[in-house]
Design a protein around this motif. Structure first.
Motif, short mmCIF file in Angstrom:
data_model
loop_
_atom_site.label_atom_id
_atom_site.label_comp_id
_atom_site.label_asym_id
_atom_site.label_seq_id
_atom_site.Cartn_x
_atom_site.Cartn_y
_atom_site.Cartn_z
N THR A 1 -1.29 9.31 2.35
CA THR A 1 -1.94 8.07 2.74
C THR A 1 -3.14 8.41 3.59
O THR A 1 -3.03 9.19 4.55
N SER B 1 -2.60 3.10 -4.48
CA SER B 1 -2.82 1.76 -3.96
C SER B 1 -3.89 1.83 -2.87
O SER B 1 -4.19 2.90 -2.36
N ALA B 2 -4.43 0.68 -2.55
CA ALA B 2 -5.43 0.58 -1.48
C ALA B 2 -5.28 -0.77 -0.81
O ALA B 2 -4.99 -1.77 -1.48
N GLU B 3 -5.44 -0.79 0.49
CA GLU B 3 -5.34 -2.04 1.26
C GLU B 3 -6.46 -2.10 2.28
O GLU B 3 -6.73 -1.12 2.97
N VAL B 4 -7.13 -3.24 2.36
CA VAL B 4 -8.05 -3.51 3.46
C VAL B 4 -7.30 -4.47 4.37
O VAL B 4 -6.80 -5.50 3.92
N LEU B 5 -7.20 -4.12 5.65
CA LEU B 5 -6.41 -4.91 6.59
C LEU B 5 -7.26 -5.99 7.26
O LEU B 5 -8.46 -5.80 7.48
N GLN B 6 -6.60 -7.08 7.62
CA GLN B 6 -7.24 -8.13 8.42
C GLN B 6 -7.54 -7.55 9.81
O GLN B 6 -6.99 -6.52 10.20
N GLY C 1 -7.73 0.10 7.13
CA GLY C 1 -7.31 0.10 5.74
C GLY C 1 -6.62 1.38 5.37
O GLY C 1 -6.56 2.32 6.17
N THR C 2 -6.07 1.40 4.17
CA THR C 2 -5.35 2.58 3.69
C THR C 2 -5.65 2.81 2.21
O THR C 2 -5.92 1.87 1.48
#
Length: 127
Positions: free
Chosen positions: A4, A44-49, A80-81
């Motif tokens: 990650t 996977s990829a995530e942009v965080l609030q 993000g990750t």
């Protein structure tokens, strides 16, 4: 090996960034994600609030403590990750060096120990 990439950088609002910088940042991350995907490495990829709307929960003292805000009150926050699956740490470092936010923040590379898939925990080889 699964890693990650944790993206830490100073948080700025869209107003602070301005529309051109915001559009350029979104374009850079879109290109980066597509390059990872095309290489078969992106899981996977995530942009965080923003961290200001996060909630922290702990039972460390024996009681439930719920606090507004992030775990660490610092200028840089987890933004993000990206979860990637690549051959080794050298490959993960090469991808981390390409993350657009590495130019103004840091990218932490953390190997995955286990993951929950199809209803059960799965350990990775070599762990």
């Amino acid at each position: 090996m699964r890693y990650t990439l944790l993206l830490h950088y100073p948080e700025m609002s869209p107003d602070e960034l301005g529309p051109e910088a915001m559009a350029e940042g979104m374009r850079a991350f879109d290109l980066y994600a597509k390059e990872l995907n095309d290489a078969g490495a992106l899981q996977s990829a995530e942009v965080l609030q923003p961290s200001a709307i996060s909630t922290t929960v702990s039972l460390a003292g024996g009681e439930l403590v719920v606090q507004d805000g992030p775990f660490a009150a610092t200028k840089e926050q987890l933004g993000g990750t990206f979860v990637i699956d690549v051959a080794d740490l050298d490959a993960a470092i090469a991808w981390a060096a390409k993350v657009p936010s590495a130019q103004y923040g840091t990218v932490e590379i953390r190997p995955t120990a286990t993951r929950f898939v199809d209803g059960e925990w799965t350990a990775f080889a070599g762990m």
